[in-house]
Design a protein around this motif. Structure first.
Motif, PDB file in Angstrom:
ATOM      1  N   ARG A  43       3.006  11.181  65.864  1.00  0.00           N
ATOM      2  CA  ARG A  43       1.872  11.927  65.305  1.00  0.00           C
ATOM      3  C   ARG A  43       1.397  11.370  63.955  1.00  0.00           C
ATOM      4  O   ARG A  43       0.353  11.781  63.455  1.00  0.00           O
ATOM      5  CB  ARG A  43       2.194  13.410  65.202  1.00  0.00           C
ATOM      6  CG  ARG A  43       3.156  13.795  64.115  1.00  0.00           C
ATOM      7  CD  ARG A  43       3.320  15.313  63.997  1.00  0.00           C
ATOM      8  NE  ARG A  43       4.420  15.611  63.137  1.00  0.00           N
ATOM      9  CZ  ARG A  43       5.585  16.110  63.535  1.00  0.00           C
ATOM     10  NH1 ARG A  43       5.776  16.403  64.793  1.00  0.00           N
ATOM     11  NH2 ARG A  43       6.558  16.329  62.674  1.00  0.00           N
ATOM     12  N   ALA A  44       2.140  10.446  63.376  1.00  0.00           N
ATOM     13  CA  ALA A  44       1.753   9.893  62.072  1.00  0.00           C
ATOM     14  C   ALA A  44       0.427   9.144  62.177  1.00  0.00           C
ATOM     15  O   ALA A  44       0.248   8.297  63.038  1.00  0.00           O
ATOM     16  CB  ALA A  44       2.843   8.962  61.544  1.00  0.00           C
ATOM     17  N   LYS A  45      -0.479   9.474  61.300  1.00  0.00           N
ATOM     18  CA  LYS A  45      -1.792   8.820  61.227  1.00  0.00           C
ATOM     19  C   LYS A  45      -1.737   7.731  60.168  1.00  0.00           C
ATOM     20  O   LYS A  45      -1.143   7.910  59.107  1.00  0.00           O
ATOM     21  CB  LYS A  45      -2.889   9.829  60.866  1.00  0.00           C
ATOM     22  CG  LYS A  45      -2.997  11.001  61.824  1.00  0.00           C
ATOM     23  CD  LYS A  45      -3.466  10.565  63.181  1.00  0.00           C
ATOM     24  CE  LYS A  45      -3.619  11.774  64.087  1.00  0.00           C
ATOM     25  NZ  LYS A  45      -3.265  11.524  65.441  1.00  0.00           N
ATOM     26  N   LYS A  89       8.761  12.115  67.601  1.00  0.00           N
ATOM     27  CA  LYS A  89       7.543  12.918  67.457  1.00  0.00           C
ATOM     28  C   LYS A  89       6.857  12.671  66.114  1.00  0.00           C
ATOM     29  O   LYS A  89       5.632  12.629  66.031  1.00  0.00           O
ATOM     30  CB  LYS A  89       7.856  14.400  67.637  1.00  0.00           C
ATOM     31  CG  LYS A  89       8.175  14.757  69.073  1.00  0.00           C
ATOM     32  CD  LYS A  89       8.589  16.203  69.214  1.00  0.00           C
ATOM     33  CE  LYS A  89       8.995  16.489  70.660  1.00  0.00           C
ATOM     34  NZ  LYS A  89       9.574  17.829  70.811  1.00  0.00           N
ATOM     35  N   ILE A  90       7.655  12.495  65.063  1.00  0.00           N
ATOM     36  CA  ILE A  90       7.082  12.203  63.747  1.00  0.00           C
ATOM     37  C   ILE A  90       6.339  10.870  63.795  1.00  0.00           C
ATOM     38  O   ILE A  90       5.205  10.761  63.313  1.00  0.00           O
ATOM     39  CB  ILE A  90       8.172  12.208  62.654  1.00  0.00           C
ATOM     40  CG1 ILE A  90       8.680  13.634  62.419  1.00  0.00           C
ATOM     41  CG2 ILE A  90       7.636  11.597  61.359  1.00  0.00           C
ATOM     42  CD1 ILE A  90       9.905  13.715  61.534  1.00  0.00           C
ATOM     43  N   CYS A  91       6.967   9.856  64.388  1.00  0.00           N
ATOM     44  CA  CYS A  91       6.323   8.540  64.504  1.00  0.00           C
ATOM     45  C   CYS A  91       5.049   8.626  65.347  1.00  0.00           C
ATOM     46  O   CYS A  91       4.037   8.015  65.014  1.00  0.00           O
ATOM     47  CB  CYS A  91       7.269   7.524  65.134  1.00  0.00           C
ATOM     48  SG  CYS A  91       8.683   7.062  64.131  1.00  0.00           S
ATOM     49  N   ASN A 137       5.707   9.771  56.268  1.00  0.00           N
ATOM     50  CA  ASN A 137       6.277  11.087  56.022  1.00  0.00           C
ATOM     51  C   ASN A 137       6.062  11.900  57.289  1.00  0.00           C
ATOM     52  O   ASN A 137       5.957  11.323  58.363  1.00  0.00           O
ATOM     53  CB  ASN A 137       5.680  11.722  54.763  1.00  0.00           C
ATOM     54  CG  ASN A 137       4.179  11.908  54.840  1.00  0.00           C
ATOM     55  OD1 ASN A 137       3.584  11.896  55.909  1.00  0.00           O
ATOM     56  ND2 ASN A 137       3.553  12.072  53.692  1.00  0.00           N
ATOM     57  N   GLU A 138       5.992  13.171  57.194  1.00  0.00           N
ATOM     58  CA  GLU A 138       5.914  14.021  58.386  1.00  0.00           C
ATOM     59  C   GLU A 138       4.645  13.813  59.211  1.00  0.00           C
ATOM     60  O   GLU A 138       4.649  14.060  60.406  1.00  0.00           O
ATOM     61  CB  GLU A 138       6.021  15.503  57.989  1.00  0.00           C
ATOM     62  CG  GLU A 138       7.338  15.866  57.349  1.00  0.00           C
ATOM     63  CD  GLU A 138       8.537  15.809  58.286  1.00  0.00           C
ATOM     64  OE1 GLU A 138       8.366  15.954  59.499  1.00  0.00           O
ATOM     65  OE2 GLU A 138       9.659  15.618  57.781  1.00  0.00           O
ATOM     66  N   ASP A 139       3.554  13.350  58.587  1.00  0.00           N
ATOM     67  CA  ASP A 139       2.317  13.210  59.365  1.00  0.00           C
ATOM     68  C   ASP A 139       1.471  11.990  59.019  1.00  0.00           C
ATOM     69  O   ASP A 139       0.424  11.794  59.612  1.00  0.00           O
ATOM     70  CB  ASP A 139       1.464  14.474  59.208  1.00  0.00           C
ATOM     71  CG  ASP A 139       1.044  14.738  57.773  1.00  0.00           C
ATOM     72  OD1 ASP A 139       1.553  14.082  56.849  1.00  0.00           O
ATOM     73  OD2 ASP A 139       0.198  15.626  57.567  1.00  0.00           O
ATOM     74  N   LYS A 140       1.902  11.152  58.081  1.00  0.00           N
ATOM     75  CA  LYS A 140       1.115   9.993  57.677  1.00  0.00           C
ATOM     76  C   LYS A 140       1.985   8.731  57.622  1.00  0.00           C
ATOM     77  O   LYS A 140       3.133   8.798  57.207  1.00  0.00           O
ATOM     78  CB  LYS A 140       0.520  10.206  56.282  1.00  0.00           C
ATOM     79  CG  LYS A 140      -0.480  11.303  56.191  1.00  0.00           C
ATOM     80  CD  LYS A 140      -0.991  11.436  54.775  1.00  0.00           C
ATOM     81  CE  LYS A 140      -1.888  12.634  54.668  1.00  0.00           C
ATOM     82  NZ  LYS A 140      -1.403  13.662  53.790  1.00  0.00           N
TER      83      LYS A 140
END
Length: 155
Positions: free
Chosen positions: A56-58, A52-54, A146-149
């Motif tokens: 949603r990462a932008k 999920k982290i991968c 990281n968690e979102d990038k």
């Protein structure tokens, strides 16, 4: 190995560095493919958190100074590296001292585990797209998420 060595140079450095020039757009396309490969691997192992982290990462492009100590932090990029490393060790075909020494030598080419695993992939029975990493690396790509990038810059 030859493909990796031809894509790089020592250029007065201790480790091989990539030499292929590309546009920022091409680099970001390769970064996206590399991130997707990591997501697919996490999903195949049932690691929903990392998957999920991968997913949603932008993607964000920057310069090296923005990310100086990023690789030293406890971040998902390092968690995936550890996960892949554990699986590589479990899935090596020979599991001999000689094979271990070979992988250490491959790491020493560019001080890069993913690149070492790409070069040694014929000795690893693991469904992982190391080529997507090589294609990202050969354009000078470095990326951490990281968690979102997913932060991308050039070496």
């Amino acid at each position: 190995m030859n493909e990796v060595i031809q894509a790089g140079t020592l250029d007065d450095k201790l480790y091989l560095c990539p030499t292929i020039e590309s546009s920022d757009l091409e680099l970001m396309q390769k970064a996206k493919r590399w991130l997707q490969a990591q997501a697919s691997f996490c999903k195949s192992l049932g690691d929903d958190e990392l998957y999920k982290i991968c997913q949603r990462a932008k993607l964000f492009y920057g310069n090296k100074d923005q990310f100086n100590d990023f690789d030293k932090l406890d971040v998902p990029s390092n968690w995936v590296l550890e996960l892949v490393g554990d699986k590589v060790r479990d899935c090596r075909l020979l599991k001999t001292e000689q094979e271990y020494a070979l992988f250490e030598a491959l790491y020493g080419v560019a001080a890069d585990y993913y690149l070492a695993w790409y070069m040694g992939q014929p000795l690893i029975k693991l469904d992982f797209d190391f080529r997507s990493y090589f294609e990202f690396w050969r354009l000078g790509g470095v990326g951490y998420f990281n968690e979102d990038k997913f932060l991308v810059f050039r070496k």
